[in-house]
Design an enzyme around this catalytic site. Structure first.
Site, PDB file in Angstrom:
ATOM      1  N   GLY A 126     -17.464  56.862  60.954  1.00 24.38           N
ATOM      2  CA  GLY A 126     -17.220  57.016  59.522  1.00 24.38           C
ATOM      3  C   GLY A 126     -17.390  55.732  58.724  1.00 24.38           C
ATOM      4  N   HIS A 174     -10.544  62.752  70.552  1.00 23.67           N
ATOM      5  CA  HIS A 174     -11.249  62.092  69.448  1.00 23.67           C
ATOM      6  C   HIS A 174     -10.427  60.895  68.955  1.00 23.67           C
ATOM      7  CE1 HIS A 174     -12.936  61.295  65.516  1.00 23.67           C
ATOM      8  NE2 HIS A 174     -14.057  61.787  66.020  1.00 23.67           N
ATOM      9  N   SER A 179     -21.414  57.334  63.041  1.00 23.44           N
ATOM     10  CA  SER A 179     -22.369  57.120  61.944  1.00 23.44           C
ATOM     11  C   SER A 179     -23.818  57.441  62.308  1.00 23.44           C
ATOM     12  CB  SER A 179     -22.256  55.684  61.409  1.00 23.44           C
ATOM     13  OG  SER A 179     -20.961  55.460  60.874  1.00 23.44           O
ATOM     14  N   ASN A 232     -19.092  67.491  64.216  1.00 23.49           N
ATOM     15  CA  ASN A 232     -17.638  67.423  64.090  1.00 23.49           C
ATOM     16  C   ASN A 232     -17.323  67.452  62.597  1.00 23.49           C
ATOM     17  OD1 ASN A 232     -14.935  66.919  64.168  1.00 23.49           O
ATOM     18  ND2 ASN A 232     -15.091  64.864  65.074  1.00 23.49           N
ATOM     19  N   GLU A 275      -9.629  59.927  66.127  1.00 24.92           N
ATOM     20  CA  GLU A 275      -8.633  60.231  65.090  1.00 24.92           C
ATOM     21  C   GLU A 275      -7.385  60.867  65.711  1.00 24.92           C
ATOM     22  OE1 GLU A 275     -11.547  62.206  62.681  1.00 24.92           O
ATOM     23  OE2 GLU A 275     -12.461  60.244  62.413  1.00 24.92           O
ATOM     24  N   LYS A 332     -14.571  67.895  61.199  1.00 20.33           N
ATOM     25  CA  LYS A 332     -13.239  67.342  60.895  1.00 20.33           C
ATOM     26  C   LYS A 332     -12.503  68.253  59.896  1.00 20.33           C
ATOM     27  CE  LYS A 332     -15.065  62.860  62.101  1.00 20.33           C
ATOM     28  NZ  LYS A 332     -15.019  61.410  61.999  1.00 20.33           N
ATOM     29  N   GLU A 387     -17.809  57.115  71.604  1.00 21.92           N
ATOM     30  CA  GLU A 387     -17.731  56.889  70.162  1.00 21.92           C
ATOM     31  C   GLU A 387     -16.971  55.600  69.870  1.00 21.92           C
ATOM     32  OE1 GLU A 387     -18.127  60.726  67.787  1.00 21.92           O
ATOM     33  OE2 GLU A 387     -16.092  60.757  68.558  1.00 21.92           O
TER      34      GLU A 387
HETATM   35  P1  PGA Z   1     -19.251  59.983  61.856  1.00 24.35           P
HETATM   36  O1  PGA Z   1     -18.155  60.648  62.815  1.00 24.35           O
HETATM   37  O2  PGA Z   1     -20.602  60.524  62.297  1.00 24.35           O
HETATM   38  O3  PGA Z   1     -18.881  60.423  60.470  1.00 24.35           O
HETATM   39  O4  PGA Z   1     -19.174  58.513  62.062  1.00 24.35           O
HETATM   40  C1  PGA Z   1     -18.400  60.814  64.180  1.00 24.35           C
HETATM   41  C2  PGA Z   1     -17.184  61.402  64.856  1.00 24.35           C
HETATM   42  O5  PGA Z   1     -16.059  61.095  64.456  1.00 24.35           O
HETATM   43  O6  PGA Z   1     -17.314  62.196  65.793  1.00 24.35           O
END
Ligand code: PGA
Length: 247
Positions: free
Chosen positions: A170, A94, A210, A10, A96, A12, A164
């Site tokens: 993140g 997601h 992460s 992803n 976000e 982003k 998630e």
């Molecule tokens: P991250 O993001 O690996 O940077 O924690 C995962 C995601 O948002 O799918």
């Protein structure tokens, strides 16, 4: 039942033609486990560019889409447009989208139904926030999110469920393999009770939050962890290590 390991990247809202081009070159030249399905989630404006450069053995995903084919919806893209660019997947729900852009369960459900009806595979994301985990309501939250998705799915072969936990995204705070396994196991049990035993056994439940080259192997060894959705690390050559976590 064997479930093909699935690793999504992803990206982003990151990268440009230069840096994504470099990443694609690394991926195209890498030795990757042929038993893994890999899909890269690119920013909308680069979907066409990424699809034209990335080796065909890798899938590409949009990071969002709208719930109707076309019309007066400034700034949105539809599954029909995504398909038209040769892209076969979309990430929906997601955290976000849910928590930065305020998307409701209902909207995510409608998008899921429309994307599936238009032939896209859906990486459907769910996950609890820190206060929800600390309040002991993780299961309640992820089951409720999964129900809205399940109510909108007819063909589960086109769905990958991404667990998630929001507190792990993140933050550098990966869920422990035991924490991930525990929720994945419960989600599978929920699917068995509320959808069917077949779907419970066959649907891939992937973990995101992460994931790194350092944490991927132990997570991948968990019985109900069928892959990953990777943010930060998917923009680095380390992504190859994660793809090969089970090799
Ligand atoms: P991250 O993001 O690996 O940077 O924690 C995962 C995601 O948002 O799918």
């Amino acid at each position: 039942m064997s479930r093909k390991f699935f690793v999504g990247g992803n990206w982003k809202m990151n990268g440009d033609k230069k840096s994504l081009g470099d990443l694609i070159q690394t991926m195209n030249g890498a030795k990757v486990d042929p038993n893994v399905e890999v899909v890269c989630g690119a920013p909308s404006i680069y979907l066409d560019f990424v699809r034209s450069k990335l080796d065909a053995k890798f899938g590409v995903a949009a990071q969002n889409c709208y719930k109707v084919p076309k019309g007066a919806f400034t700034g949105e893209i539809s599954p029909a447009m995504i398909k038209d660019c040769g892209i076969n997947w979309v990430i929906l729900g997601h955290s976000e989208r849910r928590h930065v852009f305020g998307e409701s369960d209902e909207l995510i459900g409608q998008k899921t139904a429309h994307a599936l009806e238009n032939g896209l595979g859906v990486i459907a994301c769910i996950g609890e926030k820190l206060d929800e985990r600390e309040g002991g309501i993780t299961e309640k939250v992820v089951f409720a999110q999964t129900k809205v998705i399940a109510d909108n799915v007819k063909d589960w072969s086109k769905v990958v469920l991404a667990y998630e936990p929001v507190w792990a995204i993140g933050t550098g705070k990966t869920a422990s393999p035991q924490q991930a396994q525990e929720v994945h196991d419960k989600l599978r049990a929920w699917l068995k009770t509320n959808v069917s035993e077949d779907v419970a056994n066959s649907v891939r439940i992937i973990y995101g939050g992460s994931v790194t080259g350092g944490t991927c192997k132990e997570l991948a060894s968990q019985k109900d962890v069928d892959g990953f959705l990777v943010g930060g690390a998917s923009l680095k050559p380390e992504f190859i290590e994660i793809i090969n976590a089970k090799a």
